[in-house]
Design an enzyme around this catalytic site. Structure first.
Site, short mmCIF file in Angstrom:
data_model
loop_
_atom_site.label_atom_id
_atom_site.label_comp_id
_atom_site.label_asym_id
_atom_site.label_seq_id
_atom_site.Cartn_x
_atom_site.Cartn_y
_atom_site.Cartn_z
N HIS A 193 29.42 -1.80 6.64
CA HIS A 193 29.37 -1.96 8.09
C HIS A 193 28.00 -1.62 8.67
O HIS A 193 27.71 -1.96 9.81
CB HIS A 193 30.48 -1.14 8.77
CG HIS A 193 30.22 0.34 8.83
ND1 HIS A 193 30.77 1.24 7.96
CD2 HIS A 193 29.47 1.08 9.69
CE1 HIS A 193 30.38 2.46 8.26
NE2 HIS A 193 29.58 2.39 9.31
N ASP A 217 33.91 -1.08 1.90
CA ASP A 217 32.85 -0.69 2.84
C ASP A 217 31.61 -0.22 2.09
O ASP A 217 31.00 0.79 2.44
CB ASP A 217 33.33 0.39 3.81
CG ASP A 217 32.42 0.51 5.03
OD1 ASP A 217 31.66 -0.44 5.30
OD2 ASP A 217 32.44 1.56 5.70
N SER A 255 26.50 7.04 8.49
CA SER A 255 27.17 6.08 7.60
C SER A 255 26.24 5.62 6.48
O SER A 255 25.10 5.23 6.72
CB SER A 255 27.64 4.87 8.40
OG SER A 255 28.64 5.21 9.32
#
Length: 362
Positions: A97, A127, A206
């Site tokens: 993402h 992911d 992230s």
């Protein structure tokens, strides 16, 4: 005359004395107290960050947009995230993402070097994504040692390094709050086996590493649960055991080859059939020709004049109950192509078990 002079002199002296009394006192000089030795836990944390920092990268992405009026195409900033240097070649592991929807990505190393990155491969289902930087003469920083997530325990210390809100190379500390968490995934089956931690993880973290107290990689920070969008003490990381299974395939094949049974099903139709039949499991809607499922004589549902007549229903995998298609796909992902699994099937109220070899998915 002499008296006046004396009086004036006395007044001048008096005024001067009053001004002296009213002037602010000089600040007292304080002595610095020696700190003493750092605690053993502090030294360990400082060493951990120092050893891992060079392997953590700052990722910034851009996106192409078009002007509807003049049809010009512009490249604008899209977002930022974190990642880590995976190997000497210059492969960078991050979250899918972080780069999803981006037209370009730039990677900055801790030593200040900047590179335009190319996409090697991605697995939206996990992911995870791999970028590549470098080239001829590229000198990669030392990589973070790889640990394992299978032996983690709730309560042990963990450390996250990343770039929250663009604040580069930030270290936060917490504990393992829970294990084997699952989160819904817009790009496929639920993401399973996630590590939950209370180490502060914010937007920009992230793709960064989650480390144990020995400085080993145990996960890739991927998501937070927060009504405000900022850290609320509930963060999640993809476990390193999943990373070790997926990333080598992304580097080699550009994609993750998921193990499959050779059947087809549908979550919405499955829910309708479960309510109509009262059977909790995964209804097989189609068996692929020449697949492992066909060789194992699995029977799909049949369309009749009265509707759909159920065939075999998968109610268990290796002794564990299965109730949703997402559960089945996620559990199959724990195995590799070529391994055998045992399915528990239900048909007409009777159960049977079959052994089936997993095949590569498309």
């Amino acid at each position: 005359m002499i008296i006046l002079i004396v009086i004036n002199l006395v007044l001048v002296l008096a005024v001067g004395w009053l001004l002296f009394l009213q002037s602010p006192p000089k600040g007292e000089l304080r002595i610095v107290t020696p700190r003493g030795d750092l605690g053993a836990d502090e030294r360990a944390t400082i060493d951990l960050f120092g050893n891992a920092r060079a392997s953590v990268v700052f990722i910034s992405t851009r996106q192409r947009v078009s002007d509807l009026w003049n049809r010009n195409i512009y490249s604008i900033p899209r977002g930022s995230g974190s990642g880590l240097v995976w190997d000497q070649v210059g492969n960078i592991v991050t979250n899918y993402h972080v780069i999803e929807g981006a037209s370009a990505a730039q990677v900055q190393l801790a030593d200040g070097r900047q590179f335009n990155a190319s996409l090697v491969g991605a697995s939206p289902e996990h992911d995870l994504a791999v970028l590549r930087i470098g080239g001829i003469g590229f000198s990669a920083p030392a990589q973070i040692p790889i640990g394992t997530s299978s032996g983690l325990q709730v309560g042990q210390n963990v450390f996250a390094i990343g770039n929250p809100f663009g604040l580069d190379w930030t270290l936060t500390k917490g504990i393992v709050s829970a294990l084997d968490r699952s989160l819904p995934n817009e790009n496929g089956p639920d993401i399973r086996h996630l590590i939950q931690t209370d180490a502060a993880i914010n937007p920009g973290n992230s793709g960064g590493p989650l480390l144990d107290s020995n400085g080993r990689l145990i996960g890739i920070n991927t998501a937070i649960y927060s009504p405000s969008g900022a850290s609320a003490g509930i963060g999640f990381a993809v476990p390193v055991d999943t990373v070790m299974r997926v990333v080598p395939q992304l580097i080699t094949n550009g994609r993750y080859i998921r193990p499959t049974l050779g059947i087809e099903s549908d979550e919405d139709i499955n829910d309708l059939l479960k309510r109509a039949s009262g059977t909790d499991g995964v209804f097989i809607l189609r068996v692929d020709p020449r697949s492992a499922a066909e060789r194992a004589a699995l029977i799909p549902a049949q369309r009749t004049r009265r509707g759909i007549a159920p065939g075999d229903v998968i109610v268990g995998l290796n002794g564990e109950p299965v109730s949703r298609l997402g559960d089945l796909l996620a559990r199959l992902d724990d195995f590799e192509v070529g391994q055998k699994v045992k399915l528990t099937l239900s048909r007409d109220g009777k159960e049977r078990e079959v052994s089936i070899e997993l095949e590569p998915g498309s």
